[in-house]
Design a protein around this motif. Structure first.
Motif, PDB file in Angstrom:
ATOM      1  N   ALA A  27      -4.550 -14.565  -3.287  1.00  0.00           N
ATOM      2  CA  ALA A  27      -5.877 -13.978  -3.479  1.00  0.00           C
ATOM      3  C   ALA A  27      -6.974 -15.042  -3.495  1.00  0.00           C
ATOM      4  N   SER A  28      -6.680 -16.208  -4.017  1.00  0.00           N
ATOM      5  CA  SER A  28      -7.712 -17.243  -4.109  1.00  0.00           C
ATOM      6  C   SER A  28      -7.942 -17.973  -2.790  1.00  0.00           C
ATOM      7  N   GLU A  29      -6.972 -17.903  -1.864  1.00  0.00           N
ATOM      8  CA  GLU A  29      -7.081 -18.647  -0.611  1.00  0.00           C
ATOM      9  C   GLU A  29      -7.255 -17.763   0.621  1.00  0.00           C
ATOM     10  N   ALA A  30      -6.989 -16.481   0.517  1.00  0.00           N
ATOM     11  CA  ALA A  30      -6.968 -15.599   1.679  1.00  0.00           C
ATOM     12  C   ALA A  30      -8.371 -15.250   2.161  1.00  0.00           C
ATOM     13  N   GLY A  31      -8.468 -15.030   3.460  1.00  0.00           N
ATOM     14  CA  GLY A  31      -9.700 -14.553   4.061  1.00  0.00           C
ATOM     15  C   GLY A  31      -9.736 -13.033   4.052  1.00  0.00           C
ATOM     16  N   ALA A  32     -10.841 -12.478   4.498  1.00  0.00           N
ATOM     17  CA  ALA A  32     -11.055 -11.025   4.439  1.00  0.00           C
ATOM     18  C   ALA A  32     -10.018 -10.234   5.243  1.00  0.00           C
ATOM     19  N   SER A  33      -9.450 -10.812   6.293  1.00  0.00           N
ATOM     20  CA  SER A  33      -8.499 -10.067   7.122  1.00  0.00           C
ATOM     21  C   SER A  33      -7.049 -10.495   6.883  1.00  0.00           C
ATOM     22  N   ASP A  34      -6.799 -11.351   5.915  1.00  0.00           N
ATOM     23  CA  ASP A  34      -5.444 -11.824   5.648  1.00  0.00           C
ATOM     24  C   ASP A  34      -4.636 -10.791   4.880  1.00  0.00           C
ATOM     25  N   HIS A  35      -3.327 -10.879   5.029  1.00  0.00           N
ATOM     26  CA  HIS A  35      -2.427 -10.045   4.252  1.00  0.00           C
ATOM     27  C   HIS A  35      -1.183 -10.851   3.925  1.00  0.00           C
ATOM     28  N   CYS A  36      -0.434 -10.375   2.957  1.00  0.00           N
ATOM     29  CA  CYS A  36       0.740 -11.083   2.461  1.00  0.00           C
ATOM     30  C   CYS A  36       1.906 -10.103   2.384  1.00  0.00           C
ATOM     31  N   HIS A  37       3.040 -10.479   2.964  1.00  0.00           N
ATOM     32  CA  HIS A  37       4.246  -9.651   2.883  1.00  0.00           C
ATOM     33  C   HIS A  37       5.098 -10.113   1.706  1.00  0.00           C
ATOM     34  N   VAL A  38       5.470  -9.178   0.868  1.00  0.00           N
ATOM     35  CA  VAL A  38       6.370  -9.466  -0.246  1.00  0.00           C
ATOM     36  C   VAL A  38       7.566  -8.544  -0.045  1.00  0.00           C
ATOM     37  N   PRO A  48      17.265  -7.248  -3.821  1.00  0.00           N
ATOM     38  CA  PRO A  48      17.642  -6.751  -2.489  1.00  0.00           C
ATOM     39  C   PRO A  48      17.339  -5.271  -2.282  1.00  0.00           C
ATOM     40  N   GLU A  49      17.361  -4.464  -3.335  1.00  0.00           N
ATOM     41  CA  GLU A  49      17.101  -3.030  -3.187  1.00  0.00           C
ATOM     42  C   GLU A  49      15.615  -2.676  -3.229  1.00  0.00           C
ATOM     43  N   SER A  50      14.751  -3.669  -3.335  1.00  0.00           N
ATOM     44  CA  SER A  50      13.307  -3.423  -3.403  1.00  0.00           C
ATOM     45  C   SER A  50      12.748  -2.933  -2.070  1.00  0.00           C
ATOM     46  N   ASP A  51      11.715  -2.120  -2.147  1.00  0.00           N
ATOM     47  CA  ASP A  51      10.997  -1.683  -0.957  1.00  0.00           C
ATOM     48  C   ASP A  51      10.024  -2.763  -0.528  1.00  0.00           C
ATOM     49  N   PRO A  52       9.702  -2.849   0.774  1.00  0.00           N
ATOM     50  CA  PRO A  52       8.738  -3.835   1.243  1.00  0.00           C
ATOM     51  C   PRO A  52       7.350  -3.584   0.630  1.00  0.00           C
ATOM     52  N   LEU A  53       6.608  -4.651   0.475  1.00  0.00           N
ATOM     53  CA  LEU A  53       5.253  -4.581  -0.068  1.00  0.00           C
ATOM     54  C   LEU A  53       4.358  -5.482   0.762  1.00  0.00           C
ATOM     55  N   VAL A  54       3.235  -4.949   1.211  1.00  0.00           N
ATOM     56  CA  VAL A  54       2.230  -5.747   1.924  1.00  0.00           C
ATOM     57  C   VAL A  54       0.948  -5.661   1.108  1.00  0.00           C
ATOM     58  N   ILE A  55       0.386  -6.824   0.801  1.00  0.00           N
ATOM     59  CA  ILE A  55      -0.852  -6.889   0.032  1.00  0.00           C
ATOM     60  C   ILE A  55      -1.959  -7.321   0.981  1.00  0.00           C
ATOM     61  N   ALA A  56      -3.048  -6.553   1.006  1.00  0.00           N
ATOM     62  CA  ALA A  56      -4.164  -6.846   1.907  1.00  0.00           C
ATOM     63  C   ALA A  56      -5.482  -6.583   1.189  1.00  0.00           C
ATOM     64  N   PHE A  57      -6.507  -7.291   1.630  1.00  0.00           N
ATOM     65  CA  PHE A  57      -7.855  -7.032   1.109  1.00  0.00           C
ATOM     66  C   PHE A  57      -8.425  -5.825   1.826  1.00  0.00           C
TER      67      PHE A  57
END
Length: 59
Positions: A27-38, A48-57
Motif C-alpha cells: 500500500a505504501s509503494e503501489a501506484g494507482a493501477s497496481d495490484h497484489c496477488h495473495v 493451501p486451502e485458501s482462496d486466491p486474493l487480489v488487492i487493488a486500489f
C-alpha cells in the motif's frame, strides 16, 4: 462490494503480522493501477486451502 461478501483473515500472530507487513508495504509503494496477488501457497502465511486474493486500489 455487496453486503453478502465477507473477507475473513485468520491465523496465528506471526502469520497475521507477516501478512499485515506485506500489505502495508504494498500500500505504501503501489501506484494507482497496481495490484497484489495473495494466492500462492508458497507464502508463509497462506494455507493451501485458501482462496486466491487480489488487492487493488479503487478509483
Amino acid at each position: 462490494m455487496t453486503e453478502a461478501q465477507i473477507l475473513r483473515i485468520e491465523g496465528g500472530r506471526e502469520a497475521l503480522d507477516l501478512f499485515a507487513d506485506n500489505l502495508e508495504g504494498f500500500a505504501s509503494e503501489a501506484g494507482a493501477s497496481d495490484h497484489c496477488h495473495v494466492d500462492s501457497p508458497t507464502y508463509d502465511y497462506t494455507a493451501p486451502e485458501s482462496d486466491p486474493l487480489v488487492i487493488a486500489f479503487m478509483k
